[in-house]
Design an enzyme around this catalytic site. Structure first.
Site, PDB file in Angstrom:
ATOM      1  N   GLU A 199     -33.117  49.544  -0.808  1.00 56.27           N
ATOM      2  CA  GLU A 199     -32.583  50.231   0.377  1.00 56.27           C
ATOM      3  C   GLU A 199     -31.175  50.702   0.070  1.00 56.27           C
ATOM      4  O   GLU A 199     -30.473  50.120  -0.754  1.00 56.27           O
ATOM      5  CB  GLU A 199     -32.507  49.264   1.573  1.00 56.27           C
ATOM      6  CG  GLU A 199     -33.841  48.979   2.222  1.00 56.27           C
ATOM      7  CD  GLU A 199     -33.717  48.005   3.388  1.00 56.27           C
ATOM      8  OE1 GLU A 199     -32.607  47.500   3.650  1.00 56.27           O
ATOM      9  OE2 GLU A 199     -34.747  47.746   4.026  1.00 56.27           O
ATOM     10  N   HIS A 234     -24.430  34.023   5.420  1.00 57.14           N
ATOM     11  CA  HIS A 234     -25.729  34.139   6.087  1.00 57.14           C
ATOM     12  C   HIS A 234     -25.999  33.012   7.079  1.00 57.14           C
ATOM     13  O   HIS A 234     -27.108  32.862   7.570  1.00 57.14           O
ATOM     14  CB  HIS A 234     -26.869  34.252   5.076  1.00 57.14           C
ATOM     15  CG  HIS A 234     -26.692  35.433   4.152  1.00 57.14           C
ATOM     16  ND1 HIS A 234     -26.775  36.730   4.600  1.00 57.14           N
ATOM     17  CD2 HIS A 234     -26.393  35.507   2.838  1.00 57.14           C
ATOM     18  CE1 HIS A 234     -26.551  37.542   3.589  1.00 57.14           C
ATOM     19  NE2 HIS A 234     -26.302  36.834   2.503  1.00 57.14           N
ATOM     20  N   ARG A 291     -40.269  32.975  15.254  1.00 54.92           N
ATOM     21  CA  ARG A 291     -40.029  31.622  15.787  1.00 54.92           C
ATOM     22  C   ARG A 291     -39.042  31.703  16.944  1.00 54.92           C
ATOM     23  O   ARG A 291     -38.453  32.749  17.194  1.00 54.92           O
ATOM     24  CB  ARG A 291     -39.409  30.758  14.683  1.00 54.92           C
ATOM     25  CG  ARG A 291     -38.081  31.339  14.203  1.00 54.92           C
ATOM     26  CD  ARG A 291     -37.283  30.421  13.298  1.00 54.92           C
ATOM     27  NE  ARG A 291     -35.958  30.967  13.051  1.00 54.92           N
ATOM     28  CZ  ARG A 291     -35.647  31.874  12.141  1.00 54.92           C
ATOM     29  NH1 ARG A 291     -36.597  32.381  11.350  1.00 54.92           N
ATOM     30  NH2 ARG A 291     -34.414  32.304  12.020  1.00 54.92           N
TER      31      ARG A 291
HETATM   32  C1  MV4 Z   1     -28.801  44.739   4.493  1.00 49.55           C
HETATM   33  C2  MV4 Z   1     -27.399  44.879   4.483  1.00 49.55           C
HETATM   34  C3  MV4 Z   1     -26.882  46.118   4.188  1.00 49.55           C
HETATM   35  N1  MV4 Z   1     -27.707  47.135   3.907  1.00 49.55           N
HETATM   36  N2  MV4 Z   1     -29.577  45.785   4.211  1.00 49.55           N
HETATM   37  C4  MV4 Z   1     -28.857  40.005   5.113  1.00 49.55           C
HETATM   38  C5  MV4 Z   1     -29.882  39.156   5.718  1.00 49.55           C
HETATM   39  C6  MV4 Z   1     -31.123  39.932   5.728  1.00 49.55           C
HETATM   40  N3  MV4 Z   1     -31.804  39.735   6.966  1.00 49.55           N
HETATM   41  C7  MV4 Z   1     -30.706  41.351   5.532  1.00 49.55           C
HETATM   42  N4  MV4 Z   1     -29.316  41.334   5.240  1.00 49.55           N
HETATM   43  C8  MV4 Z   1     -28.628  42.483   5.021  1.00 49.55           C
HETATM   44  N5  MV4 Z   1     -29.382  43.573   4.764  1.00 49.55           N
HETATM   45  C9  MV4 Z   1     -29.029  46.954   3.915  1.00 49.55           C
HETATM   46  N6  MV4 Z   1     -29.814  47.977   3.596  1.00 49.55           N
HETATM   47  C10 MV4 Z   1     -26.612  43.783   4.774  1.00 49.55           C
HETATM   48  C11 MV4 Z   1     -27.222  42.580   5.022  1.00 49.55           C
HETATM   49  C12 MV4 Z   1     -26.324  41.493   5.278  1.00 49.55           C
HETATM   50  C13 MV4 Z   1     -26.278  40.850   6.492  1.00 49.55           C
HETATM   51  C14 MV4 Z   1     -27.140  41.173   7.518  1.00 49.55           C
HETATM   52  C15 MV4 Z   1     -27.086  40.515   8.721  1.00 49.55           C
HETATM   53  C16 MV4 Z   1     -26.141  39.511   8.910  1.00 49.55           C
HETATM   54  C17 MV4 Z   1     -25.298  39.175   7.919  1.00 49.55           C
HETATM   55  C18 MV4 Z   1     -25.340  39.831   6.692  1.00 49.55           C
HETATM   56  C19 MV4 Z   1     -24.458  39.476   5.689  1.00 49.55           C
HETATM   57  C20 MV4 Z   1     -24.515  40.119   4.489  1.00 49.55           C
HETATM   58  C21 MV4 Z   1     -25.450  41.116   4.280  1.00 49.55           C
END
Ligand code: MV4
Length: 488
Positions: A199, A234, A291
């Site tokens: 992505e 996270h 959940r």
């Molecule tokens: C991402 C992102 C930036 N760009 N996807 C982290 C957990 C997982 N559920 C997906 N995550 C992320 N996906 C794209 N394309 C940044 C994160 C991410 C993040 C997302 C939600 C909450 C905290 C986070 C911390 C770092 C990165």
């Protein structure tokens, strides 16, 4: 449903049992040897020890838990969060044993457990997704092609990952091959599934999730959003509802899309659809958690809906008793996760004995916990002590009440993240609502905590001096009484 077994421990086991009891349903606790005197065990109508402390020998022993349930005539199993809650094979085994799994079907769990299967399922619903690949990528040439189309930086994600596990940022084409190889080999060893996809990397996103609820008769509603951007590695720190940045239009669009995501996998029960939101308020579907989540109370407080009650009602086949138009946001709620971790020592778990443990009380304050004073915090499980939850008529009132409650919480014997929570809630970026998932990384240093303490010491000293001087003047009590006798 007359008797429910809760296949979990701690605050969530207790929280589920409280609602079950209120509904006139008997409760069964299972517990490991180290939890035999835990509140969830003492609260339950019946309790059975299922093994030694490590979860692999107790709370993850699905077959054993089902045997206990059968022997006690249990008709429903609630998995809580973590442990077996998103294990499709467990949900299937429960159903096969003739017991109701209080959660979605094994099919829904399986589809949403795979990020690629989830993307595939929602494809025909026109849900916004981050630009990238539709399917798995194993070939570096193909990845290079994707990189040229969507642009850098990229994120390589494991299909079986989630919650931040199995993700790698790729800054430029030169790094792509090596980062992809690492992602694939990590995913293979961590999940036994090496599929990865790519992505575009969204640089400073917010993490906003939508609570959904679906019955077995085709009715699905959403209970608005939870803003969960403040997290550390996270691990969520503060969650709130509603989000300070959503407009009513975007909220309704995200809600409608979350409902479609749920429908795409025939979802039933309570679930959460996660979105990333960028600076321009574009939102993108990330994943669905099948959940009840840790932070569900903030949604309960702003909607007045008991989500566990709804889970139980839906599981026993009832129709939802309300529709989307019956739901609205009333007030503001915040949750602070209180961990037995030392914020001054890189958040290392601080295990030990809760020699002092006094919960804060007050208007709009709810504490969901699973400990009592004098108990040890076991090393075997998640070190969360409690969820400190505040409700107010607006964000300002909710924050003020949460800060008051943090100050009133008395915990001794272990270090906790309470001071860290105070730091977040008092921070200008948090108060103004201008923050993203990098909040902790951008602003938190342990010096920020000790600086606060030094200030507090100085304030305390100044106050003490003032009191002393007034006392010498012989009118200390009168002045204090004139100010209102202690205030709020
Ligand atoms: C991402 C992102 C930036 N760009 N996807 C982290 C957990 C997982 N559920 C997906 N995550 C992320 N996906 C794209 N394309 C940044 C994160 C991410 C993040 C997302 C939600 C909450 C905290 C986070 C911390 C770092 C990165």
């Amino acid at each position: 449903m007359k008797k429910i077994l809760v296949a979990n421990r701690g605050e969530i086991a207790l929280r589920v049992m409280r609602t079950a009891r209120r509904m006139g349903i008997k409760t069964v606790a299972v517990y490991s040897e180290v939890d035999r005197r835990s509140p969830h065990v003492l609260f339950a109508d019946e309790a059975v020890c299922i093994g030694p402390p490590p979860s692999s020998q107790s709370y993850l022993m699905g077959q054993k838990i089902i045997e206990v349930a059968l022997s006690l005539g249990v008709d429903g199993i609630h998995p809580g969060y973590g442990f077996l809650s998103e294990n499709a094979a467990f949900a299937q085994a429960v159903t096969d044993a003739g017991i109701i799994f209080i959660g979605p079907s094994p099919y829904s769990i399986e589809v949403m457990g795979s990020k690629l299967a989830a993307k595939e399922a929602v494809k025909k619903f026109n849900i916004p997704m981050v630009p990238g690949t539709e399917g798995a990528v194993s070939d570096v040439e193909e990845a290079i092609e994707v990189g040229r189309t969507v642009g850098y930086p990229l994120l390589v994600k494991a299909s079986a990952g989630g919650g931040g596990k199995g993700m790698r940022i790729v800054e430029n084409e030169a790094e792509l091959a090596s980062q992809m190889e690492r992602a694939i080999s990590e995913a293979t060893s961590a999940f036994g599934d090496g599929s990865v996809f790519i992505e575009k990397y969204v640089g400073s996103p917010r993490h906003i999730e939508i609570q959904v609820l679906a019955d077995q008769h085709g009715n699905t509603v959403h209970l608005f959003e939870r803003e969960c951007s403040v997290q550390r590695r996270h691990q969520k720190v503060v969650e709130e509802a509603p989000s300070a940045i959503l407009t009513p239009e975007i909220r309704m669009a995200m809600g409608a899309d979350a409902v479609k995501v749920a429908q795409s996998c025939d979802y039933t029960g309570a679930g959460t659809v996660e979105f990333l939101v960028d600076e321009n308020l574009n939102y993108y579907f990330l994943e669905m958690n099948t959940r009840l989540q840790v932070e569900h109370p903030v949604s309960e407080l702003i909607t007045g809906v008991d989500l566990v009650e709804q889970q139980i009602r839906v599981a026993r086949g009832e129709k939802l008793s309300f529709s989307q138009s019956d739901l609205s946001i009333k007030g503001h709620a915040l949750e602070l996760r209180v961990y037995a971790e030392d914020p001054l020592n890189d958040f290392l778990p601080s295990i030990g004995n809760l020699s002092t443990y006094r919960r804060p009380i007050g208007e709009g304050i709810r504490v969901d916990d699973g400990f009592e004073q004098g108990m040890d915090i076991p090393i075997y499980y998640d070190p969360m002590i409690a969820k400190l939850i505040a409700f107010g008529k607006d964000r300002t009132e909710a924050i003020a009440r949460l800060l008051r409650a943090i100050a009133d919480y008395e915990i001794e014997g272990v270090a906790t993240t309470l001071p860290f929570g105070r730091f977040v809630l008092e921070h200008e970026a948090f108060l103004s609502g201008k923050f993203d998932t990098h909040f902790v990384q951008n602003y938190f240093t342990k010096e920020a905590l000790t600086a606060g303490e030094a200030d507090e010491d100085a304030v305390a000293a100044a106050l003490a001096l003032q009191v002393y001087l007034k006392e010498k003047g012989g009118c200390m009590y009168r002045r204090w009484a004139e100010r209102g006798g202690g205030g709020k």
